[in-house]
Design an enzyme around this catalytic site. Structure first.
Site, PDB file in Angstrom:
ATOM      1  N   GLU A   1     -18.776 -44.939  22.566  1.00  0.00           N
ATOM      2  CA  GLU A   1     -18.002 -46.088  22.001  1.00  0.00           C
ATOM      3  C   GLU A   1     -17.709 -47.300  23.204  1.00  0.00           C
ATOM      4  O   GLU A   1     -17.604 -48.316  23.029  1.00  0.00           O
ATOM      5  CB  GLU A   1     -16.765 -45.487  21.525  1.00  0.00           C
ATOM      6  CG  GLU A   1     -16.718 -44.574  20.512  1.00  0.00           C
ATOM      7  CD  GLU A   1     -16.931 -43.166  20.747  1.00  0.00           C
ATOM      8  OE1 GLU A   1     -17.526 -42.893  21.755  1.00  0.00           O
ATOM      9  OE2 GLU A   1     -16.134 -42.412  20.289  1.00  0.00           O
TER      10      GLU A   1
ATOM     11  N   ASN B   1     -23.384 -41.789  25.075  1.00  0.00           N
ATOM     12  CA  ASN B   1     -22.606 -41.024  26.350  1.00  0.00           C
ATOM     13  C   ASN B   1     -23.453 -40.918  27.365  1.00  0.00           C
ATOM     14  O   ASN B   1     -24.654 -40.590  27.232  1.00  0.00           O
ATOM     15  CB  ASN B   1     -21.848 -39.839  25.542  1.00  0.00           C
ATOM     16  CG  ASN B   1     -22.607 -38.741  25.115  1.00  0.00           C
ATOM     17  OD1 ASN B   1     -23.629 -39.151  24.319  1.00  0.00           O
ATOM     18  ND2 ASN B   1     -22.062 -37.651  25.284  1.00  0.00           N
ATOM     19  N   VAL B   2     -23.023 -41.216  28.555  1.00  0.00           N
ATOM     20  CA  VAL B   2     -23.551 -40.996  29.878  1.00  0.00           C
ATOM     21  C   VAL B   2     -22.554 -39.920  30.823  1.00  0.00           C
ATOM     22  O   VAL B   2     -21.597 -40.325  31.294  1.00  0.00           O
ATOM     23  CB  VAL B   2     -23.678 -42.176  30.432  1.00  0.00           C
ATOM     24  CG1 VAL B   2     -24.545 -41.964  32.046  1.00  0.00           C
ATOM     25  CG2 VAL B   2     -24.515 -43.127  29.597  1.00  0.00           C
ATOM     26  N   GLU B   3     -22.895 -38.606  30.643  1.00  0.00           N
ATOM     27  CA  GLU B   3     -22.389 -37.722  31.364  1.00  0.00           C
ATOM     28  C   GLU B   3     -22.726 -37.720  32.998  1.00  0.00           C
ATOM     29  O   GLU B   3     -23.601 -38.451  33.446  1.00  0.00           O
ATOM     30  CB  GLU B   3     -22.794 -36.261  30.923  1.00  0.00           C
ATOM     31  CG  GLU B   3     -22.129 -36.304  29.706  1.00  0.00           C
ATOM     32  CD  GLU B   3     -22.508 -34.803  29.059  1.00  0.00           C
ATOM     33  OE1 GLU B   3     -21.948 -34.494  27.926  1.00  0.00           O
ATOM     34  OE2 GLU B   3     -23.344 -33.803  29.607  1.00  0.00           O
ATOM     35  N   ASN B   4     -21.568 -37.034  33.743  1.00  0.00           N
ATOM     36  CA  ASN B   4     -21.826 -37.137  35.210  1.00  0.00           C
ATOM     37  C   ASN B   4     -21.115 -35.718  35.629  1.00  0.00           C
ATOM     38  O   ASN B   4     -20.330 -34.969  35.082  1.00  0.00           O
ATOM     39  CB  ASN B   4     -20.705 -38.195  35.617  1.00  0.00           C
ATOM     40  CG  ASN B   4     -21.022 -38.399  37.231  1.00  0.00           C
ATOM     41  OD1 ASN B   4     -20.539 -37.716  37.870  1.00  0.00           O
ATOM     42  ND2 ASN B   4     -21.941 -39.350  37.840  1.00  0.00           N
ATOM     43  N   ALA B   5     -21.781 -35.269  36.815  1.00  0.00           N
ATOM     44  CA  ALA B   5     -21.274 -33.923  37.473  1.00  0.00           C
ATOM     45  C   ALA B   5     -19.839 -34.063  37.474  1.00  0.00           C
ATOM     46  O   ALA B   5     -18.944 -33.103  37.173  1.00  0.00           O
ATOM     47  CB  ALA B   5     -22.151 -33.394  38.493  1.00  0.00           C
TER      48      ALA B   5
END
Length: 126
Positions: free
Chosen positions: A55, A42-46
């Site tokens: 996935e 997973n790659v989060e973002n503000a």
């Protein structure tokens, strides 16, 4: 490839997760019917809506390399719980097959298995 090897690949991918907000790393590994494995984290973002799930990352990598037939996907998260895909990921997994084996694992590599269609009854399709 064994289930445990696929889960191990997901555990390794989890180490690359970018999760400065939730602190909830997730890893995934998708096995193609041709025997290739593609991983994702997973790659989060503000802007939370721009966050990408593990996935979807793994499936997008596979599709971008020309793979569209999957036999299994392993998903692991950083807790003792079995990591179930979110609703959006369930739809994306099922898009590529109703019989994809979904291995939902915990941090210790223990897992439960369901078929993609079992996780999303009544899924949307054209």
């Amino acid at each position: 490839m064994t289930d445990q090897q696929l889960i191990t690949a997901a555990l390794l991918a989890q180490k690359n997760a970018y999760v400065p907000y939730s602190k909830f790393p997730v890893g995934a590994a998708v096995l193609t019917k041709s025997g290739k494995v593609f991983t994702g984290c997973n790659v989060e973002n503000a802007s939370y809506g721009s966050t990408t799930c593990a996935e979807r990352t793994a499936i997008a990598k596979a599709v971008s390399e020309g793979e569209r037939e999957f036999s299994a996907i392993a998903i692991v998260c950083g807790s003792g719980e079995y990591c179930s895909p979110c609703g959006s990921c369930r739809q994306i997994i099922t898009e590529f097959g109703e019989d994809i084996r979904v291995l939902m694992a915990n941090k210790d590599g223990e897992y439960r298995e369901k078929l993609s269609a079992e996780l999303l009854p009544g899924f949307f399709k054209l």
